[in-house]
Scaffold this motif. Structure first.
Motif, short mmCIF file in Angstrom:
data_model
loop_
_atom_site.label_atom_id
_atom_site.label_comp_id
_atom_site.label_asym_id
_atom_site.label_seq_id
_atom_site.Cartn_x
_atom_site.Cartn_y
_atom_site.Cartn_z
N ILE A 52 0.83 -1.20 0.00
CA ILE A 52 0.00 0.00 0.00
C ILE A 52 0.87 1.25 0.00
O ILE A 52 0.54 2.25 -0.66
CB ILE A 52 -0.96 -0.02 1.20
CG1 ILE A 52 -2.00 -1.13 1.01
CG2 ILE A 52 -1.63 1.33 1.39
CD1 ILE A 52 -2.82 -1.43 2.26
N ALA A 53 1.98 1.23 0.71
CA ALA A 53 2.85 2.40 0.84
C ALA A 53 3.66 2.70 -0.42
O ALA A 53 4.14 3.82 -0.58
CB ALA A 53 3.80 2.21 2.02
N CYS A 54 3.80 1.74 -1.31
CA CYS A 54 4.64 1.94 -2.50
C CYS A 54 4.04 3.01 -3.41
O CYS A 54 2.98 2.80 -4.00
CB CYS A 54 4.79 0.63 -3.26
SG CYS A 54 5.86 0.79 -4.71
N PRO A 55 4.72 4.15 -3.55
CA PRO A 55 4.15 5.23 -4.35
C PRO A 55 4.12 4.94 -5.84
O PRO A 55 3.35 5.54 -6.58
CB PRO A 55 5.06 6.43 -4.05
CG PRO A 55 6.34 5.83 -3.61
CD PRO A 55 6.00 4.53 -2.95
N LYS A 56 4.93 4.01 -6.31
CA LYS A 56 4.98 3.66 -7.73
C LYS A 56 4.19 2.39 -8.05
O LYS A 56 4.18 1.94 -9.18
CB LYS A 56 6.43 3.49 -8.19
CG LYS A 56 7.27 4.73 -8.04
CD LYS A 56 6.80 5.79 -9.00
CE LYS A 56 7.73 6.99 -8.94
NZ LYS A 56 7.44 7.93 -9.98
N GLN A 57 3.58 1.79 -7.04
CA GLN A 57 2.83 0.54 -7.18
C GLN A 57 3.67 -0.54 -7.84
O GLN A 57 3.19 -1.29 -8.70
CB GLN A 57 1.52 0.77 -7.93
CG GLN A 57 0.63 1.74 -7.20
CD GLN A 57 -0.66 2.04 -7.93
OE1 GLN A 57 -0.76 1.84 -9.14
NE2 GLN A 57 -1.65 2.50 -7.21
N ALA A 58 4.92 -0.62 -7.42
CA ALA A 58 5.84 -1.62 -7.96
C ALA A 58 5.68 -2.98 -7.30
O ALA A 58 6.16 -3.98 -7.83
CB ALA A 58 7.29 -1.14 -7.78
N LEU A 59 5.01 -3.04 -6.15
CA LEU A 59 4.80 -4.29 -5.44
C LEU A 59 3.38 -4.77 -5.68
O LEU A 59 2.45 -3.98 -5.74
CB LEU A 59 5.03 -4.08 -3.94
CG LEU A 59 6.42 -3.64 -3.54
CD1 LEU A 59 6.45 -3.28 -2.06
CD2 LEU A 59 7.45 -4.71 -3.86
N ARG A 60 3.24 -6.09 -5.77
CA ARG A 60 1.92 -6.66 -6.03
C ARG A 60 1.68 -7.87 -5.13
O ARG A 60 2.60 -8.62 -4.82
CB ARG A 60 1.83 -7.17 -7.47
CG ARG A 60 2.07 -6.15 -8.54
CD ARG A 60 0.77 -5.55 -9.02
NE ARG A 60 0.84 -4.82 -10.25
CZ ARG A 60 1.50 -3.66 -10.43
NH1 ARG A 60 2.21 -3.18 -9.48
NH2 ARG A 60 1.45 -3.03 -11.59
N LEU A 61 0.41 -8.01 -4.74
CA LEU A 61 -0.05 -9.19 -4.04
C LEU A 61 -1.08 -9.87 -4.92
O LEU A 61 -1.73 -9.21 -5.73
CB LEU A 61 -0.68 -8.81 -2.70
CG LEU A 61 0.27 -8.27 -1.65
CD1 LEU A 61 -0.51 -7.81 -0.43
CD2 LEU A 61 1.29 -9.31 -1.26
#
Length: 64
Positions: A52-61
């Motif tokens: 949620i904190a990733c400003p670039k939305q580089a992480l995914r679940l």
């Protein structure tokens, strides 16, 4: 839970490391590394916070 990562989107700001240092690490060349792509259940909440904190939305679940 499995967390995935889009390195081309990452700007290595380290917010994921702050949220879940057990799972993410900022390595020498300012690249985020996922230490445990399938984190233990006890850190799932922290991993969700990191995503949620990733400003670039580089992480995914996974969806669902």
């Amino acid at each position: 839970m499995k967390v995935t990562f889009e390195p081309d989107l990452c700007d290595a700001n380290g917010l994921c490391v702050l949220a879940a240092p057990e799972v993410f690490e900022l390595i020498d060349d300012d690249v985020v590394e996922i230490l445990f792509p399938e984190p233990a259940p006890e850190v799932e909440s922290a991993v969700t916070d990191a995503v949620i904190a990733c400003p670039k939305q580089a992480l995914r679940l996974p969806a669902g």
